[in-house]
Design a protein around this motif. Structure first.
Motif, mmCIF file in Angstrom:
data_model
loop_
_atom_site.group_PDB
_atom_site.id
_atom_site.type_symbol
_atom_site.label_atom_id
_atom_site.label_comp_id
_atom_site.label_asym_id
_atom_site.label_seq_id
_atom_site.Cartn_x
_atom_site.Cartn_y
_atom_site.Cartn_z
ATOM 1 N N ASN A 159 0.849 -1.200 0.000
ATOM 2 C CA ASN A 159 0.000 0.000 0.000
ATOM 3 C C ASN A 159 0.883 1.248 0.000
ATOM 4 O O ASN A 159 0.514 2.277 0.548
ATOM 5 C CB ASN A 159 -0.930 0.006 1.214
ATOM 6 C CG ASN A 159 -2.066 1.012 1.044
ATOM 7 O OD1 ASN A 159 -2.523 1.251 -0.081
ATOM 8 N ND2 ASN A 159 -2.496 1.614 2.129
ATOM 9 N N MET A 160 2.028 1.123 -0.645
ATOM 10 C CA MET A 160 3.000 2.219 -0.575
ATOM 11 C C MET A 160 3.501 2.575 -1.976
ATOM 12 O O MET A 160 3.969 1.706 -2.713
ATOM 13 C CB MET A 160 4.165 1.744 0.292
ATOM 14 C CG MET A 160 5.221 2.763 0.521
ATOM 15 S SD MET A 160 4.598 4.104 1.535
ATOM 16 C CE MET A 160 5.689 3.953 2.885
ATOM 17 N N VAL A 161 3.377 3.848 -2.303
ATOM 18 C CA VAL A 161 3.795 4.320 -3.627
ATOM 19 C C VAL A 161 4.849 5.415 -3.454
ATOM 20 O O VAL A 161 4.751 6.231 -2.535
ATOM 21 C CB VAL A 161 2.568 4.880 -4.395
ATOM 22 C CG1 VAL A 161 2.978 5.671 -5.617
ATOM 23 C CG2 VAL A 161 1.636 3.735 -4.794
ATOM 24 N N LEU A 170 -6.323 4.465 -9.996
ATOM 25 C CA LEU A 170 -5.543 3.516 -10.798
ATOM 26 C C LEU A 170 -4.596 2.732 -9.885
ATOM 27 O O LEU A 170 -4.497 1.501 -9.968
ATOM 28 C CB LEU A 170 -4.717 4.272 -11.843
ATOM 29 C CG LEU A 170 -5.419 4.580 -13.149
ATOM 30 C CD1 LEU A 170 -4.718 5.716 -13.884
ATOM 31 C CD2 LEU A 170 -5.474 3.341 -14.047
ATOM 32 N N PHE A 171 -3.906 3.451 -9.009
ATOM 33 C CA PHE A 171 -2.982 2.758 -8.109
ATOM 34 C C PHE A 171 -3.730 1.909 -7.089
ATOM 35 O O PHE A 171 -3.291 0.824 -6.746
ATOM 36 C CB PHE A 171 -2.038 3.752 -7.416
ATOM 37 C CG PHE A 171 -0.803 4.042 -8.236
ATOM 38 C CD1 PHE A 171 0.316 3.218 -8.147
ATOM 39 C CD2 PHE A 171 -0.760 5.106 -9.117
ATOM 40 C CE1 PHE A 171 1.452 3.466 -8.909
ATOM 41 C CE2 PHE A 171 0.366 5.366 -9.889
ATOM 42 C CZ PHE A 171 1.484 4.547 -9.784
ATOM 43 N N VAL A 211 -4.061 5.434 -0.180
ATOM 44 C CA VAL A 211 -2.756 4.868 -0.576
ATOM 45 C C VAL A 211 -1.682 5.656 0.175
ATOM 46 O O VAL A 211 -1.686 6.886 0.156
ATOM 47 C CB VAL A 211 -2.524 5.023 -2.101
ATOM 48 C CG1 VAL A 211 -1.092 4.658 -2.473
ATOM 49 C CG2 VAL A 211 -3.528 4.184 -2.886
ATOM 50 N N ASN A 212 -0.776 4.939 0.857
ATOM 51 C CA ASN A 212 0.350 5.630 1.492
ATOM 52 C C ASN A 212 1.356 5.995 0.412
ATOM 53 O O ASN A 212 1.707 5.155 -0.421
ATOM 54 C CB ASN A 212 1.035 4.731 2.511
ATOM 55 C CG ASN A 212 0.137 4.438 3.691
ATOM 56 O OD1 ASN A 212 -0.557 5.336 4.173
ATOM 57 N ND2 ASN A 212 0.114 3.201 4.136
ATOM 58 N N ALA A 213 1.803 7.232 0.427
ATOM 59 C CA ALA A 213 2.774 7.640 -0.591
ATOM 60 C C ALA A 213 3.801 8.558 0.047
ATOM 61 O O ALA A 213 3.468 9.341 0.936
ATOM 62 C CB ALA A 213 2.053 8.363 -1.729
ATOM 63 N N ILE A 214 5.042 8.428 -0.394
ATOM 64 C CA ILE A 214 6.051 9.403 0.041
ATOM 65 C C ILE A 214 6.717 9.987 -1.191
ATOM 66 O O ILE A 214 6.805 9.349 -2.236
ATOM 67 C CB ILE A 214 7.118 8.808 0.988
ATOM 68 C CG1 ILE A 214 7.833 7.620 0.351
ATOM 69 C CG2 ILE A 214 6.532 8.425 2.316
ATOM 70 C CD1 ILE A 214 9.048 7.210 1.131
ATOM 71 N N ASP A 215 7.153 11.230 -1.042
ATOM 72 C CA ASP A 215 7.778 11.913 -2.171
ATOM 73 C C ASP A 215 9.286 11.726 -2.129
ATOM 74 O O ASP A 215 9.887 11.748 -1.051
ATOM 75 C CB ASP A 215 7.430 13.400 -2.142
ATOM 76 C CG ASP A 215 7.910 14.076 -0.869
ATOM 77 O OD1 ASP A 215 7.462 13.659 0.215
ATOM 78 O OD2 ASP A 215 8.763 14.993 -0.966
ATOM 79 N N PHE A 270 8.485 -0.454 -2.491
ATOM 80 C CA PHE A 270 7.195 0.085 -2.933
ATOM 81 C C PHE A 270 6.331 -0.920 -3.692
ATOM 82 O O PHE A 270 6.838 -1.853 -4.311
ATOM 83 C CB PHE A 270 7.439 1.310 -3.820
ATOM 84 C CG PHE A 270 8.150 2.420 -3.083
ATOM 85 C CD1 PHE A 270 7.462 3.187 -2.161
ATOM 86 C CD2 PHE A 270 9.507 2.661 -3.282
ATOM 87 C CE1 PHE A 270 8.104 4.196 -1.450
ATOM 88 C CE2 PHE A 270 10.157 3.661 -2.575
ATOM 89 C CZ PHE A 270 9.462 4.429 -1.661
ATOM 90 N N GLY A 271 5.010 -0.657 -3.641
ATOM 91 C CA GLY A 271 4.075 -1.429 -4.462
ATOM 92 C C GLY A 271 3.876 -0.789 -5.814
ATOM 93 O O GLY A 271 3.296 -1.389 -6.729
#
Ligand SMILES: NC(=O)C1=CN([C@@H]2O[C@H](COP(=O)(O)OP(=O)(O)OC[C@H]3O[C@@H](n4cnc5c(N)ncnc54)[C@H](OP(=O)(O)O)[C@@H]3O)[C@@H](O)[C@H]2O)C=CC1
Ligand SMILES: CC(=O)C(=O)O
Ligand SMILES: [Mg+2]
Length: 760
Positions: A73-75, A334-335, A112-116, A138-139
C-alpha cells in the motif's frame, strides 16, 4: 450558488499559500505507526527479535512482503523537477511541495500511502538506477513532472526493469482523464472518435500520451495533428524533433496551429497559457471540443472560447471552471486498483477501463452531497462531462474496474475473488471525516453569509475573517477599531486585506441608536437603565455583535476566542435567549481516525436532569442529521443497564424513558459505558440494546464530564474537535474557545453560515 451557473472563483493569496505549507508544521504530511509501540513486548515484536520471523518468511517467499510490510500500500512519488506543473524546470528541491501534495492526494482520495522522493539529477541513467534500486520498498512508482523526452526513456526502461507498476502520471494520468472527458464530449456533440479531426498542442509528456491513448481508443492517425513550439509536426520536419514526436507526424499542408485548427472537431492543449486565440477557436467545426489543460493557466479560458463559439464544449485543468481535467481523478484510483491485485504493471487496458469508468460515472445521477460540495447542480451535459474530484463514488467505482482489467490481462499477482466484497471494503476504507468537514464548508459557501466576527482585536480572528472573505465564503464583518485592525493585519503580513474586510464598531455604525433602544427594552426589567444599556452596547463587542445580528445587519455571528465560554454566553444572553431553559444545547463533534462522534452538552447545561438529557439527545440527533449521519444516541455513565446502581446513573436511564414518552424518530439507548457505546464487540454482550450500530451521539451526565472527555481526546489522541456547536437557538451564533486556531474559527463560521445548530 451563483445565478449564472458558473462556479465562484476563490482567490488564493501568496500569504495563504505559504501559511498553508508552514502550519501547523512545515510541509503537508506526517507518518504514523499503525501498530502498538508502547511496551517492551511491542518492541520485541516490532523490532528485534520478533521482526526476524517475517524477515525469514519474505526471504523464503518474496510475495509475502505484501502481507508483512507496507509495500503493498506504498507508492513513491518521484520527480527531478524538470517540468513542474506548467512552471518549467525549477529543480528537484523546488518540486517538493508538488510531490508532497501528490502524496497527500493519494492518501486523501484512495487511502494509498505515498512518500515523495526528489532526485537531484537530469541524467536519465541516474534516475533509472536510483528508482530501480528502491523497487523492494514500494508497491508502485509514480513519476511526476519530469520533462519530455527524458520521461519517455526513464519510464520505458523502468517498466522493463521493475516488477511493480511504473506510471508517469503527467503522461498517462492526464491521458486517461482526457480520454474520459473526450468520450462524453463526443457523445454530446454527436460525433464518433473514428471520424473526428483532432489537433493536439504540446508534444511533451502529457501530449504524446494523450494522443497515443486517443488513437488506441479509435482516433485515426491521419486525422490527428500534433503541434509544439515550432508549429505543426508534419512528415519531413527536422527542427525540434525526437522519435516520439516523429511517430505522430502526418502528411499535411498545415504548418501553424492556426492552420491546423481550421475545421478541426477537437482541440487538446497540454502546452502553455494563452497558446490559443479566439480566432483559432472561431474557425473550428460545429460543436467544437476544446480541452485547454495547461496548468496553472489554460491555453484559452472558457469565457474567451464561449465568447466566439457558444456551441463549444470546454474543459480546463482548473477546479474553478466546469469540467476539470485533472489527473487527481485518475492516479489515486488507478494505483488503488493496481495495488489491490498486487499488480506487476499498469497497462493500457487498465487505463482504458479507468477512462470508461469515469466517463460512465459522469452520466449517472449525481448525489446531492456532490452538488452541494461543488456549489451548483450537476447533470450530465456540456458543463459536466467528467466527475468532480470530491465525488465519493469514485473510490468504489473506479478501482474495481481497474483491478478487473488487470486481472483479465494477466498482471495480477493476487486476483480478487469476491468483487462485491471488494467494493464494500473500498466504501469502508475512506475516512468520512474529511467529507463531513468539506460538506460543512460547501454548504457555507453556498449560503454566502455576511459573517460577523466579533473579536477583531484577536489576530487569529482577523486571519479567519480574511480567509472567509478571500475564500469566497461571503462577506466578513469584523467588530473592532479600524486602526487596531489595520495594525494587526499588517503584523500578520495581511496589510492589503484591510481594504477587503468590513470593519464595524459603535463609532461608525449608523444603527447605534436602534441597538440602544433594543437593548434597553430587553434589559430594563433586569435593573438596567438607559445609560447602562448604552454603555453595554458601545463597549462590549459580544453584545454589539449580537445586536448587529438581531437587527439583520449580518447573517451569522462567531465569537469566543478572547473570553471564556460562560462569559461570552452571558453577554450574548443580553440580546438573545440562550439559556438551558430556552432550549440551548452545546454539541461538540470529535473527529479521529476516520470516526466521528458528537458529544453533548458541552456548553450550556451544567448538571442536566433526565428531561434536559432528553433535550440534549434531541439536539444531538438534529446536528447529526445536519452532518449527514443517521443518529444513534447513547446515554453514557460508568454502569451498563442498571449495574452498578447509582443515583448518577439512574438519571441517564430515566432519560431514555423520557424519549420513549416523546416517541422520537431516532435510535437511543442507555445507560451504558463508553466502550459499550462505541465498540461492537462490547455492545454484543447486550443483545437487547436498541442501537443498530455503534453510537455516534454521546450524551454525558454533566458538563464537566463532557469537557474532560473532549479535551482528553484532543490532548491525548490529537482528535480534531469542532465545536461546541451552539444549537437549539433560533440564531446562527457559534462560540469558539480561547484555544481555537484559525481553522477552528473558520469551521465555526462555516457552521454558523450553514445554520447547522439552528432550530427551524
Ligand atoms: N490538466 C492536467 O491534469 C495536466 C496538465 N498538464 C499541463 O500540460 C502542460 C505540459 O506538461 P508536460 O507535458 O508535463 O510538459 P513537457 O515539458 O513534457 O512538454 C511541454 C510541451 O509543450 C510544448 N509547448 C510549450 N509551450 C508551447 C506553446 N506555447 N505552444 C505549443 N507548444 C508548446 C513543448 O514544445 P517543445 O517540444 O517544442 O519544447 C513541449 O512539447 C503543463 O502546462 C502542465 O501543467 C500536465 C499534466 C497534467
Ligand atoms: C496536474 C499536473 O500533474 C500538472 O499540471 O503537471
Ligand atoms: Mg504533473
Amino acid at each position: 450558488m451563483s445565478d449564472d451557473n458558473t462556479p465562484r472563483k476563490s482567490r488564493i493569496t501568496r500569504e495563504e499559500a505559504l501559511a498553508y505549507h508552514l502550519e501547523p508544521r512545515p510541509g503537508k504530511y506526517d507518518i504514523v505507526a499503525s501498530t502498538p509501540m508502547a511496551t517492551q513486548r511491542d518492541l520485541s515484536l516490532a523490532y528485534s527479535p520478533g521482526v526476524a520471523v517475517p524477515v525469514q518468511a519474505i526471504a523464503e517467499r518474496p510475495e509475502t512482503a505484501y502481507d508483512y510490510t507496507v509495500k503493498g500500500n506504498m507508492v513513491a512519488v518521484i520527480s527531478n523537477g524538470t517540468s513542474i506543473l506548467g512552471l518549467g524546470n525549477l529543480g528537484a528541491l523546488a518540486s517538493k511541495p508538488v510531490m508532497e501534495g501528490k502524496a497527500v492526494l493519494f492518501k486523501r482520495f484512495a487511502d494509498v500511502n505515498a512518500i515523495d522522493i526528489e532526485l537531484d539529477t537530469e541524467d536519465p541513467d541516474e534516475i533509472i538506477n536510483a528508482v530501480r534500486l528502491m523497487g523492494p520498498t514500494f508497491g508502485g512508482i509514480n513519476l511526476e513532472d519530469i520533462k519530455a523526452p527524458e520521461c519517455f526513456i526513464i519510464e520505458q526502461r523502468l517498466k522493463e526493469l521493475m516488477d511493480i507498476p511504473v506510471f508517469h502520471d503527467d503522461q498517462h494520468g492526464t491521458a486517461v482523464i482526457c480520454a474520459a472527458g473526450l468520450i462524453n464530449a463526443l457523445e454530446l456533440s454527436g460525433k464518433k472518435i473514428e471520424d473526428v479531426r483532432i489537433v493536439l498542442n504540446g508534444a511533451g509528456a502529457a501530449g504524446i500520451a494523450c494522443l497515443e491513448l486517443v488513437k488506441r481508443m479509435g482516433a485515426r492517425h491521419e486525422n490527428c495533428i500534433m503541434c509544439d513550439t515550432k508549429g505543426v509536426i508534419y512528415q519531413g520536419r527536422t527542427e525540434g524533433m525526437n522519435q516520439w514526436k516523429s511517430a505522430h507526424a502526418v502528411v499535411t499542408e498545415a504548418r501553424t496551429l492556426e492552420e491546423a485548427m481550421r475545421g478541426a472537431d477537437v482541440f487538446l492543449g497540454v502546452s502553455a497559457k494563452g497558446a490559443v486565440t479566439p480566432e483559432m477557436v472561431q474557425g473550428m467545426a460545429e460543436n467544437p471540443v476544446i480541452f485547454a489543460m495547461a496548468n496553472p493557466d489554460p491555453e484559452i479560458t472558457p469565457e474567451e472560447a464561449h465568447a466566439v463559439r457558444a456551441d463549444a464544449i470546454v474543459a480546463t485543468g482548473r477546479s474553478d471552471y466546469p469540467n476539470q481535467v485533472n489527473n487527481v481523478l485518475g492516479f489515486p484510483y488507478l494505483f488503488r486498483g493496481a495495488l489491490d491485485i498486487h499488480a506487476r504493471a499498469i497497462n493500457d487496458e487498465m487505463k482504458i477501463a479507468c477512462a470508461r469508468a469515469l466517463a460512465e460515472l459522469a452520466r449517472e445521477d449525481v448525489p446531492d452531497e456532490v452538488a452541494v460540495a461543488y456549489g451548483r447542480k450537476l447533470q450530465f451535459g456540456r458543463d459536466y462531462i467528467i466527475p468532480t474530484p470530491f465525488d465519493p463514488r469514485l473510490i468504489h467505482v473506479v478501482p474495481p474496474a481497474v483491478a478487473k482489467a488487470g486481472m483479465d490481462t494477466g498482471v495480477a499477482r493476487r486476483p480478487i475473488i469476491d468483487m462485491e466484497g471488494y467494493v464494500q471494503s473500498l466504501k469502508a476504507r475512506m475516512d468520512p471525516t474529511a467529507a463531513i468537514l468539506q460538506g460543512i464548508h460547501a454548504r457555507a459557501r453556498q449560503a454566502q453569509a455576511r459573517m460577523i466576527f466579533a473579536e477583531g482585536d484577536d489576530p487569529r480572528v482577523l486571519r479567519a475573517a480574511v480567509a472567509w472573505q478571500r475564500g469566497g465564503m461571503g462577506q466578513a464583518l469584523v467588530v473592532g477599531r479600524e486602526s487596531d485592525v489595520k495594525d494587526k493585519l499588517e503584523a500578520a503580513g495581511l496589510g492589503d486585506a484591510a481594504r477587503e474586510i468590513t470593519v464595524v464598531n459603535a463609532g461608525n455604525s449608523r444603527y447605534l441608536e436602534q441597538y440602544h433602544e433594543t437593548l434597553y427594552t430587553r434589559l430594563q426589567r433586569q435593573g438596567y437603565d438607559r445609560e447602562d444599556a448604552v454603555k453595554l452596547a458601545n463597549r462590549d463587542r459580544h453584545v454589539f455583535a449580537s445586536l448587529m445580528l438581531a437587527h439583520g445587519h449580518g447573517d451569522g455571528l462567531v465569537t469566543g476566542t478572547t473570553r471564556k465560554n460562560a462569559h461570552v454566553l452571558a453577554q450574548i444572553g443580553m440580546v438573545f435567549d440562550v439559556t438551558p431553559a430556552d432550549g440551548a444545547v452545546g454539541i461538540t463533534a470529535v473527529l479521529h481516525n476516520g470516526r466521528i462522534v458528537l458529544m453533548g452538552d458541552t456548553l450550556v447545561h451544567e448538571w442536566p436532569e433526565a428531561e434536559d438529557l432528553a433535550d440534549i439527545a434531541t439536539r444531538g440527533a438534529h446536528v447529526a442529521r445536519g452532518l449527514g449521519l443517521d443518529p444513534r444516541i447513547a446515554f453514557l455513565s460508568f454502569s451498563n443497564f442498571g449495574y452498578p446502581i447509582s443515583e448518577r446513573a439512574v438519571k441517564m436511564a430515566h432519560a431514555t424513558e423520557v424519549l420513549d414518552a416523546r416517541k422520537v424518530d431516532f435510535e437511543y439507548e442507555g445507560e451504558m459505558t463508553v466502550d459499550v457505546a462505541l465498540n461492537p464487540t462490547q455492545a454484543a454482550k447486550y443483545p437487547f440494546s436498541r442501537l443498530t450500530g455503534p453510537a455516534n451521539v454521546l450524551v454525558v451526565p454533566a458538563r464537566h464530564s463532557a469537557s474532560i472527555s473532549v479535551k482528553l481526546l484532543q490532548e491525548m489522541a490529537g482528535a480534531t474537535v469542532v465545536g461546541p456547536i451552539l444549537t437549539g437557538v433560533p440564531q446562527p451564533i457559534q462560540i469558539c474557545s480561547t484555544s481555537s486556531t484559525v481553522s477552528d474559527i473558520l469551521n465555526m463560521a462555516a457552521i454558523a453560515a450553514g445554520r447547522l445548530g439552528q432550530v427551524k
